[in-house]
Write an enzyme that holds these catalytic residues in place. Structure first.
Site, PDB file in Angstrom:
ATOM      1  N   PHE A 185      -5.106  -3.885   6.327  1.00 23.25           N
ATOM      2  CA  PHE A 185      -6.343  -3.640   5.609  1.00 23.25           C
ATOM      3  C   PHE A 185      -6.872  -2.280   6.013  1.00 23.25           C
ATOM      4  O   PHE A 185      -7.168  -2.039   7.177  1.00 23.25           O
ATOM      5  CB  PHE A 185      -7.393  -4.727   5.828  1.00 23.25           C
ATOM      6  CG  PHE A 185      -8.413  -4.700   4.737  1.00 23.25           C
ATOM      7  CD1 PHE A 185      -8.200  -5.377   3.550  1.00 23.25           C
ATOM      8  CD2 PHE A 185      -9.545  -3.909   4.863  1.00 23.25           C
ATOM      9  CE1 PHE A 185      -9.115  -5.291   2.496  1.00 23.25           C
ATOM     10  CE2 PHE A 185     -10.465  -3.804   3.817  1.00 23.25           C
ATOM     11  CZ  PHE A 185     -10.247  -4.503   2.640  1.00 23.25           C
ATOM     12  N   ARG A 232     -16.832   3.403   3.456  1.00 24.96           N
ATOM     13  CA  ARG A 232     -16.357   4.305   2.394  1.00 24.96           C
ATOM     14  C   ARG A 232     -16.488   5.782   2.763  1.00 24.96           C
ATOM     15  O   ARG A 232     -15.737   6.614   2.285  1.00 24.96           O
ATOM     16  CB  ARG A 232     -17.154   4.082   1.103  1.00 24.96           C
ATOM     17  CG  ARG A 232     -16.947   2.713   0.459  1.00 24.96           C
ATOM     18  CD  ARG A 232     -17.513   2.733  -0.963  1.00 24.96           C
ATOM     19  NE  ARG A 232     -17.703   1.401  -1.522  1.00 24.96           N
ATOM     20  CZ  ARG A 232     -16.761   0.692  -2.139  1.00 24.96           C
ATOM     21  NH1 ARG A 232     -15.541   1.180  -2.239  1.00 24.96           N
ATOM     22  NH2 ARG A 232     -17.020  -0.499  -2.643  1.00 24.96           N
ATOM     23  N   ASP A 281      -2.170  -2.658  -4.585  1.00 25.04           N
ATOM     24  CA  ASP A 281      -1.781  -3.715  -3.646  1.00 25.04           C
ATOM     25  C   ASP A 281      -0.795  -4.634  -4.373  1.00 25.04           C
ATOM     26  O   ASP A 281       0.395  -4.322  -4.442  1.00 25.04           O
ATOM     27  CB  ASP A 281      -3.048  -4.417  -3.154  1.00 25.04           C
ATOM     28  CG  ASP A 281      -2.808  -5.402  -2.023  1.00 25.04           C
ATOM     29  OD1 ASP A 281      -1.663  -5.501  -1.567  1.00 25.04           O
ATOM     30  OD2 ASP A 281      -3.758  -6.069  -1.590  1.00 25.04           O
ATOM     31  N   GLU A 327      -7.264   5.438  -9.137  1.00 23.29           N
ATOM     32  CA  GLU A 327      -7.550   4.210  -8.391  1.00 23.29           C
ATOM     33  C   GLU A 327      -7.373   4.471  -6.892  1.00 23.29           C
ATOM     34  O   GLU A 327      -6.633   5.381  -6.494  1.00 23.29           O
ATOM     35  CB  GLU A 327      -6.548   3.156  -8.845  1.00 23.29           C
ATOM     36  CG  GLU A 327      -6.969   1.787  -9.220  1.00 23.29           C
ATOM     37  CD  GLU A 327      -8.031   1.021  -8.475  1.00 23.29           C
ATOM     38  OE1 GLU A 327      -8.983   1.591  -7.909  1.00 23.29           O
ATOM     39  OE2 GLU A 327      -7.892  -0.202  -8.463  1.00 23.29           O
ATOM     40  N   ASP A 328      -8.028   3.669  -6.083  1.00 26.35           N
ATOM     41  CA  ASP A 328      -7.900   3.845  -4.640  1.00 26.35           C
ATOM     42  C   ASP A 328      -6.566   3.336  -4.102  1.00 26.35           C
ATOM     43  O   ASP A 328      -5.884   4.027  -3.362  1.00 26.35           O
ATOM     44  CB  ASP A 328      -9.093   3.202  -3.900  1.00 26.35           C
ATOM     45  CG  ASP A 328      -9.356   1.751  -4.296  1.00 26.35           C
ATOM     46  OD1 ASP A 328      -8.594   1.177  -5.100  1.00 26.35           O
ATOM     47  OD2 ASP A 328     -10.345   1.181  -3.786  1.00 26.35           O
TER      48      ASP A 328
HETATM   49  P1  IMP Z   1      -4.403  -5.351  -6.485  1.00 23.16           P
HETATM   50  O1  IMP Z   1      -5.056  -5.765  -7.775  1.00 23.16           O
HETATM   51  O2  IMP Z   1      -3.874  -6.527  -5.714  1.00 23.16           O
HETATM   52  O3  IMP Z   1      -3.353  -4.277  -6.652  1.00 23.16           O
HETATM   53  O4  IMP Z   1      -5.553  -4.814  -5.558  1.00 23.16           O
HETATM   54  C1  IMP Z   1      -6.127  -3.596  -5.741  1.00 23.16           C
HETATM   55  C2  IMP Z   1      -7.590  -3.623  -5.330  1.00 23.16           C
HETATM   56  O5  IMP Z   1      -7.817  -4.387  -4.127  1.00 23.16           O
HETATM   57  C3  IMP Z   1      -8.012  -2.213  -5.006  1.00 23.16           C
HETATM   58  O6  IMP Z   1      -8.639  -1.636  -6.113  1.00 23.16           O
HETATM   59  C4  IMP Z   1      -8.956  -2.375  -3.838  1.00 23.16           C
HETATM   60  O7  IMP Z   1     -10.278  -2.458  -4.305  1.00 23.16           O
HETATM   61  C5  IMP Z   1      -8.598  -3.679  -3.193  1.00 23.16           C
HETATM   62  N1  IMP Z   1      -7.810  -3.496  -1.944  1.00 23.16           N
HETATM   63  C6  IMP Z   1      -6.539  -3.879  -1.721  1.00 23.16           C
HETATM   64  N2  IMP Z   1      -6.136  -3.583  -0.481  1.00 23.16           N
HETATM   65  C7  IMP Z   1      -7.187  -2.986   0.122  1.00 23.16           C
HETATM   66  C8  IMP Z   1      -7.378  -2.433   1.443  1.00 23.16           C
HETATM   67  O8  IMP Z   1      -6.497  -2.425   2.331  1.00 23.16           O
HETATM   68  N3  IMP Z   1      -8.604  -1.889   1.682  1.00 23.16           N
HETATM   69  C9  IMP Z   1      -9.598  -1.859   0.757  1.00 23.16           C
HETATM   70  N4  IMP Z   1      -9.453  -2.364  -0.487  1.00 23.16           N
HETATM   71  C10 IMP Z   1      -8.259  -2.926  -0.798  1.00 23.16           C
HETATM   72 MG    MG Z   2     -10.745  -1.443  -6.322  1.00 25.77          MG
END
Ligand code: IMP
Ligand code: MG
Length: 177
Positions: free
Chosen positions: A150, A163, A101, A97-98
């Site tokens: 962000f 990207r 958050d 995963e990238d």
């Molecule tokens: P989570 O479900 O809140 O953990 O969010 C994870 C997803 O939100 C990641 O797979 C990203 O696609 C997106 N995301 C959260 N923060 C960022 C950021 O700073 N930049 C780009 N994408 C983000």
């Molecule tokens: Mg994502």
């Protein structure tokens, strides 16, 4: 540097070094075994491409897409928009995963893939954001931590852009506010 990026958090060289380290760690920990990398589209593809070339194991790849139901806010229910096409039962699965958050996406992914009865299930993330996790989850392999900003680049997007940047940078808040 891109005009919409205020500063570089991790350079191309720093990323290269760290991905090599993580690759070595995975190689060591799964010695003599096969792994299936499950990359979560689209944010993880750049990371995946570099990671797999640093893992000296017999490996296969697949992709999954998770999306938020409803109006695109983070409060929406998650759905598996595109599931893996291979059977991962009895396999060593590593979710790629990238960014972690709130942890909501990874929590959903763990549940989804656990149900498929893999031999083992681990996660590998490029970034872990230093925020209070709504879902108490830690990745097994984390390249870097980052502040609650962000970030874009190296696969990470804002509105599908940025990207292709070779570094991870902070997006100027004026772009989205
Ligand atoms: P989570 O479900 O809140 O953990 O969010 C994870 C997803 O939100 C990641 O797979 C990203 O696609 C997106 N995301 C959260 N923060 C960022 C950021 O700073 N930049 C780009 N994408 C983000
Ligand atoms: Mg994502």
């Amino acid at each position: 540097m891109h005009k919409d990026v205020t500063r570089i958090l991790y350079s191309k060289e720093q990323i290269e070094d760290r991905v090599r380290e993580i690759g070595r760690q995975i190689t060591k920990e799964y010695e003599g075994q096969e792994v299936v990398f499950v990359a979560i589209l689209k944010g993880s593809v750049v990371f995946l491409a570099d990671l797999i070339r640093n893992v000296e194991l017999d490996s296969t790849l697949d992709f999954a897409t998770v999306s938020s139901y409803g109006n695109g806010t983070t409060s929406g229910e998650l759905v598996m928009k595109k599931d893996v096409s291979v059977d991962v039962e009895g396999k060593n699965v590593i979710i790629v995963e990238d960014i972690l958050d709130s942890g909501k996406t990874m929590d959903y992914l763990y549940k989804h893939f656990t149900a498929k009865k893999p031999k083992s299930l681990k996660s590998c993330v490029l970034l872990d954001k230093k925020v209070e996790k709504l879902f108490p989850i830690k990745a097994d392999y984390t390249c870097f931590e980052c502040e609650d900003l962000f970030v874009v680049g190296y696969g990470l997007d804002y509105a599908q852009y940025y990207r292709a940047l070779p570094y991870i940078g902070e997006l100027n808040p004026s772009v989205y506010s």
